[in-house]
Design a protein around this motif. Structure first.
Motif, PDB file in Angstrom:
ATOM      1  N   HIS A  17       0.830  -1.205   0.000  1.00  0.00           N
ATOM      2  CA  HIS A  17       0.000   0.000   0.000  1.00  0.00           C
ATOM      3  C   HIS A  17       0.866   1.257   0.000  1.00  0.00           C
ATOM      4  O   HIS A  17       0.473   2.283  -0.559  1.00  0.00           O
ATOM      5  CB  HIS A  17      -0.928  -0.009   1.218  1.00  0.00           C
ATOM      6  N   SER A  18       2.033   1.181   0.631  1.00  0.00           N
ATOM      7  CA  SER A  18       2.934   2.329   0.661  1.00  0.00           C
ATOM      8  C   SER A  18       3.383   2.712  -0.742  1.00  0.00           C
ATOM      9  O   SER A  18       3.554   3.883  -1.057  1.00  0.00           O
ATOM     10  CB  SER A  18       4.155   2.028   1.537  1.00  0.00           C
ATOM     11  N   ARG A  19       3.579   1.701  -1.597  1.00  0.00           N
ATOM     12  CA  ARG A  19       3.953   1.988  -2.977  1.00  0.00           C
ATOM     13  C   ARG A  19       2.847   2.750  -3.694  1.00  0.00           C
ATOM     14  O   ARG A  19       3.109   3.664  -4.466  1.00  0.00           O
ATOM     15  CB  ARG A  19       4.238   0.679  -3.732  1.00  0.00           C
ATOM     16  N   LEU A  20       1.605   2.366  -3.435  1.00  0.00           N
ATOM     17  CA  LEU A  20       0.475   2.976  -4.141  1.00  0.00           C
ATOM     18  C   LEU A  20       0.036   4.302  -3.536  1.00  0.00           C
ATOM     19  O   LEU A  20      -0.687   5.063  -4.175  1.00  0.00           O
ATOM     20  CB  LEU A  20      -0.717   2.013  -4.163  1.00  0.00           C
ATOM     21  N   ILE A  21       0.446   4.576  -2.288  1.00  0.00           N
ATOM     22  CA  ILE A  21      -0.012   5.803  -1.628  1.00  0.00           C
ATOM     23  C   ILE A  21       1.165   6.749  -1.378  1.00  0.00           C
ATOM     24  O   ILE A  21       1.259   7.817  -1.991  1.00  0.00           O
ATOM     25  CB  ILE A  21      -0.734   5.465  -0.314  1.00  0.00           C
ATOM     26  N   ASP A  75       4.443   6.569  -2.091  1.00  0.00           N
ATOM     27  CA  ASP A  75       5.342   6.817  -3.213  1.00  0.00           C
ATOM     28  C   ASP A  75       4.677   7.647  -4.295  1.00  0.00           C
ATOM     29  O   ASP A  75       5.315   8.507  -4.917  1.00  0.00           O
ATOM     30  CB  ASP A  75       5.833   5.495  -3.797  1.00  0.00           C
ATOM     31  N   LEU A  76       3.391   7.402  -4.532  1.00  0.00           N
ATOM     32  CA  LEU A  76       2.708   8.194  -5.553  1.00  0.00           C
ATOM     33  C   LEU A  76       2.471   9.623  -5.089  1.00  0.00           C
ATOM     34  O   LEU A  76       2.411  10.545  -5.910  1.00  0.00           O
ATOM     35  CB  LEU A  76       1.389   7.528  -5.932  1.00  0.00           C
ATOM     36  N   ASN A  77       2.319   9.841  -3.790  1.00  0.00           N
ATOM     37  CA  ASN A  77       2.272  11.214  -3.285  1.00  0.00           C
ATOM     38  C   ASN A  77       3.598  11.913  -3.526  1.00  0.00           C
ATOM     39  O   ASN A  77       3.642  13.110  -3.857  1.00  0.00           O
ATOM     40  CB  ASN A  77       1.949  11.209  -1.788  1.00  0.00           C
ATOM     41  N   ALA A  78       4.697  11.169  -3.354  1.00  0.00           N
ATOM     42  CA  ALA A  78       6.020  11.744  -3.627  1.00  0.00           C
ATOM     43  C   ALA A  78       6.186  12.047  -5.113  1.00  0.00           C
ATOM     44  O   ALA A  78       6.870  13.002  -5.482  1.00  0.00           O
ATOM     45  CB  ALA A  78       7.107  10.779  -3.156  1.00  0.00           C
ATOM     46  N   VAL A 117      18.342  11.511   3.757  1.00  0.00           N
ATOM     47  CA  VAL A 117      17.266  11.720   4.728  1.00  0.00           C
ATOM     48  C   VAL A 117      15.903  11.463   4.088  1.00  0.00           C
ATOM     49  O   VAL A 117      15.012  10.854   4.698  1.00  0.00           O
ATOM     50  CB  VAL A 117      17.336  13.144   5.308  1.00  0.00           C
ATOM     51  N   ILE A 118      15.725  11.897   2.830  1.00  0.00           N
ATOM     52  CA  ILE A 118      14.455  11.683   2.138  1.00  0.00           C
ATOM     53  C   ILE A 118      14.193  10.186   1.958  1.00  0.00           C
ATOM     54  O   ILE A 118      13.089   9.689   2.197  1.00  0.00           O
ATOM     55  CB  ILE A 118      14.456  12.396   0.771  1.00  0.00           C
ATOM     56  N   THR A 119      15.219   9.444   1.543  1.00  0.00           N
ATOM     57  CA  THR A 119      15.071   7.997   1.367  1.00  0.00           C
ATOM     58  C   THR A 119      14.717   7.327   2.696  1.00  0.00           C
ATOM     59  O   THR A 119      13.857   6.441   2.767  1.00  0.00           O
ATOM     60  CB  THR A 119      16.374   7.400   0.808  1.00  0.00           C
ATOM     61  N   LYS A 120      15.383   7.775   3.751  1.00  0.00           N
ATOM     62  CA  LYS A 120      15.123   7.228   5.082  1.00  0.00           C
ATOM     63  C   LYS A 120      13.692   7.525   5.522  1.00  0.00           C
ATOM     64  O   LYS A 120      13.009   6.680   6.109  1.00  0.00           O
ATOM     65  CB  LYS A 120      16.124   7.863   6.056  1.00  0.00           C
ATOM     66  N   ALA A 121      13.227   8.724   5.223  1.00  0.00           N
ATOM     67  CA  ALA A 121      11.870   9.110   5.606  1.00  0.00           C
ATOM     68  C   ALA A 121      10.831   8.273   4.874  1.00  0.00           C
ATOM     69  O   ALA A 121       9.823   7.854   5.459  1.00  0.00           O
ATOM     70  CB  ALA A 121      11.642  10.594   5.325  1.00  0.00           C
ATOM     71  N   GLN A 122      11.054   7.983   3.582  1.00  0.00           N
ATOM     72  CA  GLN A 122      10.120   7.167   2.819  1.00  0.00           C
ATOM     73  C   GLN A 122      10.039   5.751   3.386  1.00  0.00           C
ATOM     74  O   GLN A 122       8.969   5.171   3.489  1.00  0.00           O
ATOM     75  CB  GLN A 122      10.541   7.113   1.349  1.00  0.00           C
ATOM     76  N   ARG A 123      11.184   5.214   3.780  1.00  0.00           N
ATOM     77  CA  ARG A 123      11.194   3.864   4.340  1.00  0.00           C
ATOM     78  C   ARG A 123      10.470   3.837   5.698  1.00  0.00           C
ATOM     79  O   ARG A 123       9.729   2.902   6.007  1.00  0.00           O
ATOM     80  CB  ARG A 123      12.632   3.361   4.494  1.00  0.00           C
ATOM     81  N   ALA A 124      10.679   4.878   6.492  1.00  0.00           N
ATOM     82  CA  ALA A 124      10.016   4.949   7.793  1.00  0.00           C
ATOM     83  C   ALA A 124       8.498   5.037   7.618  1.00  0.00           C
ATOM     84  O   ALA A 124       7.733   4.389   8.347  1.00  0.00           O
ATOM     85  CB  ALA A 124      10.536   6.155   8.582  1.00  0.00           C
ATOM     86  N   LEU A 125       8.034   5.815   6.645  1.00  0.00           N
ATOM     87  CA  LEU A 125       6.599   5.906   6.374  1.00  0.00           C
ATOM     88  C   LEU A 125       6.044   4.561   5.920  1.00  0.00           C
ATOM     89  O   LEU A 125       4.934   4.178   6.290  1.00  0.00           O
ATOM     90  CB  LEU A 125       6.342   6.967   5.293  1.00  0.00           C
ATOM     91  N   VAL A 165      12.332   8.149  -6.377  1.00  0.00           N
ATOM     92  CA  VAL A 165      10.919   7.828  -6.149  1.00  0.00           C
ATOM     93  C   VAL A 165      10.397   6.951  -7.281  1.00  0.00           C
ATOM     94  O   VAL A 165       9.731   5.943  -7.065  1.00  0.00           O
ATOM     95  CB  VAL A 165      10.086   9.116  -6.045  1.00  0.00           C
ATOM     96  N   PHE A 166      10.726   7.342  -8.528  1.00  0.00           N
ATOM     97  CA  PHE A 166      10.300   6.545  -9.671  1.00  0.00           C
ATOM     98  C   PHE A 166      11.000   5.195  -9.676  1.00  0.00           C
ATOM     99  O   PHE A 166      10.427   4.185 -10.109  1.00  0.00           O
ATOM    100  CB  PHE A 166      10.578   7.297 -10.971  1.00  0.00           C
ATOM    101  N   ASP A 167      12.245   5.168  -9.213  1.00  0.00           N
ATOM    102  CA  ASP A 167      12.988   3.918  -9.190  1.00  0.00           C
ATOM    103  C   ASP A 167      12.304   2.901  -8.284  1.00  0.00           C
ATOM    104  O   ASP A 167      12.221   1.713  -8.606  1.00  0.00           O
ATOM    105  CB  ASP A 167      14.420   4.174  -8.719  1.00  0.00           C
ATOM    106  N   ARG A 168      11.802   3.363  -7.129  1.00  0.00           N
ATOM    107  CA  ARG A 168      11.086   2.467  -6.211  1.00  0.00           C
ATOM    108  C   ARG A 168       9.846   1.881  -6.906  1.00  0.00           C
ATOM    109  O   ARG A 168       9.544   0.694  -6.779  1.00  0.00           O
ATOM    110  CB  ARG A 168      10.650   3.233  -4.959  1.00  0.00           C
ATOM    111  N   ILE A 169       9.151   2.717  -7.660  1.00  0.00           N
ATOM    112  CA  ILE A 169       7.954   2.267  -8.359  1.00  0.00           C
ATOM    113  C   ILE A 169       8.317   1.300  -9.477  1.00  0.00           C
ATOM    114  O   ILE A 169       7.689   0.242  -9.644  1.00  0.00           O
ATOM    115  CB  ILE A 169       7.177   3.476  -8.903  1.00  0.00           C
ATOM    116  N   PHE A 170       9.356   1.651 -10.260  1.00  0.00           N
ATOM    117  CA  PHE A 170       9.749   0.792 -11.370  1.00  0.00           C
ATOM    118  C   PHE A 170      10.265  -0.557 -10.884  1.00  0.00           C
ATOM    119  O   PHE A 170      10.038  -1.584 -11.531  1.00  0.00           O
ATOM    120  CB  PHE A 170      10.802   1.479 -12.223  1.00  0.00           C
TER     121      PHE A 170
END
Length: 622
Positions: free
Chosen positions: A137-141, A143-146, A204-212, A328-333
């Motif tokens: 769900h994090s990928r769909l919510i 990551d897409l917000n990012a 820090v941004i990458t770390k924040a995305q993982r924490a979310l 961000v796109f890399d995580r999605i791809f």
């Protein structure tokens, strides 16, 4: 010792911290292809807006050097009017630009969200058994917000910054080359702080995305109906709340770090930005006093220099900005690139014939199987052979007959059913339908032919009727009623406050286990499959309900190929063949009477005598 949370599977195998490369940028460009027309219009409006932003300093220059210097009232009024008209025109352009930019961004997000959802549907059950729902769900919510931020700030922002610097410097050189050269020497001072903080900001941004992602996963596990029931049952509210506070604290710290990186950068840039105007006014004042430049030109230069600070700072960290945006796109791809373990066939076999009403058999041709590891999706996976769950399974489920699977828990019975439904593909051997491997049939063909009633019944949070109709939404009201009667659901429907229109609750919580299984059987009856797979389909029924549904199952079995699992041997005593599974192998096979007569001390006889008193007469009805 690792915490329970750390032992739960996640999508960290996707190496979120890795920097994306040129391939990600190319793929992003391909993703933008359907929206490039609108994107070009956005860039055109952006360019026009940048040009309009260069006009006010020129108007101020004209007011000082011409209107005021020569006491020209009409020129002053006209130029002052332009100071209102030009910004107003630019504001209108900005509204149009932002609207189209939002349309483009939301169009791209729609495409990616749809692609992610459809790809997630195509992924095999092995992915879902080893991945937390919250990570998906994090990928769909999240990551897409990012993605929204990336599209609105990074990609469009880089174009604006480059164009602003080029056009502003060109205008400055046109006005006064010596002052423009000074500006060029000042601008590199902004590169150092941005480059110094850029890499830290990315981390820090990458770390924040993982924490979310981890926080979302925890919420998905503990604040759903099933999760909260377990929490309340075991009295672990405080433990889960502590875990939530821990994860939330990590999110808080990463968000603070992310904010502070930008704050410290802004502080340094503001301090450095004070030197630019000071130097410009100092040298510019000297030029005015020595009559080498006009006052209006100096004021215009100071305005242009201020306009250069922000884009110059951004471009100084363009590399990090691009990497952060592409990450961000890399995580999605990477998610979209996850291998589909049960792919659609390149060449599809014909639908089993001759008519949809004809029964068709299944053959397990020396099948061996081991559950795949999610880590095997990673390129650096150490491909050690996992333990075999099934070994050399060979049998035929003849058309129109009942084949029963029995054996102790963990023997591999449910795995056989999963292979028969093509939820997985075997490692060795084949599962054949009408003499063609299941892997050669399109999924829509298989789902028309094969229906599955699982041990754990899932009902959607909608009406009872919608749940019954789920496999065949176009069924007539008469067909639905017949399925209800066949599944012995009539009394339940009458007892519900709104009958078939009653909302059954999340996962069918308002219904008992036996009622949910009867709904699942009604689904299968309505679907009218040619092959029926039953995994403990009557395990949650009490003796009375089991007796009532026995007749329905007999009618359901008629003319169909059935493979059924049952710990309650009373439901399969009349099976055409019984396969006894033990440790992933077929150790006995035959009818009920054959197994008791020829293998009186075999595993089946042992299971039978554990459930029945040998002196009692045996009911051989299913």
């Amino acid at each position: 010792m690792h915490s329970i949370w750390e032992q739960r599977h996640s999508l960290d195998y996707m190496k979120d911290g890795e920097k994306p490369g040129l391939e990600t940028a190319k793929r992003l460009w391909r993703t933008l292809r359907p929206h490039r027309g609108k994107l070009y219009i956005v860039l055109g409006l952006t360019a026009l807006g940048v040009i309009l932003s260069l006009i006010p300093p020129l108007i101020i220059r004209a007011i000082i050097d011409q209107a005021l210097a020569h006491h020209h009232l009409h020129l002053l009024i006209g130029l002052a009017s332009l100071l209102v008209i030009v910004p107003a025109a630019r504001a209108i352009l900005t509204v149009a630009q932002n609207y189209l930019n939002t349309v483009v961004a939301q169009g791209i997000i729609f495409d990616l969200r749809t692609a992610l959802y459809e790809h997630a549907q195509d992924l095999g059950l092995d992915f879902y058994t080893q991945t937390m729902a919250g990570d998906i769900h994090s990928r769909l919510i999240n990551d897409l917000n990012a993605v929204q931020r990336v599209l609105s700030r990074t990609l469009n922002g880089l174009f604006i910054n480059v164009l602003t610097i080029v056009l502003t410097l060109g205008t400055m050189f046109y006005l006064n080359a010596r002052l423009a050269i000074i500006a060029l020497f000042i601008l590199p001072a902004f590169a150092w702080p941005v480059m110094a903080y850029g890499q830290k900001s990315y981390r820090v941004i990458t770390k924040a995305q993982r924490a979310l992602s981890q926080l979302t996963a925890h919420l998905e596990e503990t604040l759903t109906l099933s999760g909260i029931l377990v929490v309340k049952s075991f009295g672990t509210k405080e433990r889960e709340a502590t875990q939530f506070r821990t994860l939330s604290d990590v999110v808080r710290h990463t968000q603070i770090q992310q904010s502070l990186v930008g704050q410290w950068l802004g502080l340094v840039v503001q301090i450095l930005s004070a030197f630019g105007p000071a130097l410009l006014y100092g040298y510019g004042g000297y030029l005015v006093l020595t009559h080498q430049a006009e006052l209006g030109t100096i004021v215009a230069f100071a305005t242009y220099l201020g306009q250069l600070f922000a884009p110059a700072s951004s471009l100084a960290g363009a590399n990090t900005t691009l990497i952060g945006g592409l990450a961000v796109f890399d995580r999605i791809f990477r998610f979209l690139d996850l291998k589909i373990s049960v792919p659609e066939p390149l060449v599809s076999a014909p639908e089993p014939g001759p008519t949809p009403q004809s029964p068709v058999g299944l053959i397990f041709d020396h099948v061996s199987f081991s559950y795949p590891s999610l880590a095997s999706r990673s390129s650096d996976f150490d491909a050690r052979s996992p333990e075999r769950v099934l070994r050399d399974i060979h049998f035929e489920a003849p058309a129109g007959q009942l084949t029963a699977l029995v054996g102790p828990s963990g023997a591999g019975k449910s795995t056989i059913l999963a292979l028969a439904a093509r939820f997985y593909d075997p490692d060795e051997g084949q599962v054949l339908l009408a003499h063609h491997p299941l892997s050669q049939y399109r999924e829509d063909v298989l789902r028309r032919v094969i229906a599955v009633v699982t041990q754990e019944v899932f009902l959607f949070h909608t009406t009872l009727e919608d749940n019954i109709r789920y496999g065949l939404p176009t069924a007539s009201a008469r067909d639905v009623q017949e399925a209800i009667e066949a599944a012995q659901l009539g009394d339940l429907v009458q007892s519900l406050p709104q009958g078939l229109k009653t909302i059954v609750g999340e996962r069918g919580y308002r219904l008992s286990g036996g009622e949910k299984q009867r709904v699942a059987i009604a689904r299968a009856i309505l679907r009218n499959p040619r092959i029926l797979l039953l995994d403990e389909a009557t395990s949650s029924l009490d003796s009375h309900a089991e007796r009532l549904i026995g007749e329905a199952l007999i009618r359901l079995f008629q003319g169909r190929t059935v493979i059924a699992i049952a710990h309650r041997l009373s439901t399969i005593l009349a099976a055409d063949q019984i396969l006894v599974i033990h440790q992933g192998q077929i150790v006995e096979r035959g009818t009920h009477h054959e197994l008791l007569a020829h293998r009186p001390r075999g595993l089946y006889a042992q299971l039978y005598h554990e459930q029945f008193d040998p002196q009692m007469p045996v009911n051989t009805a299913p």
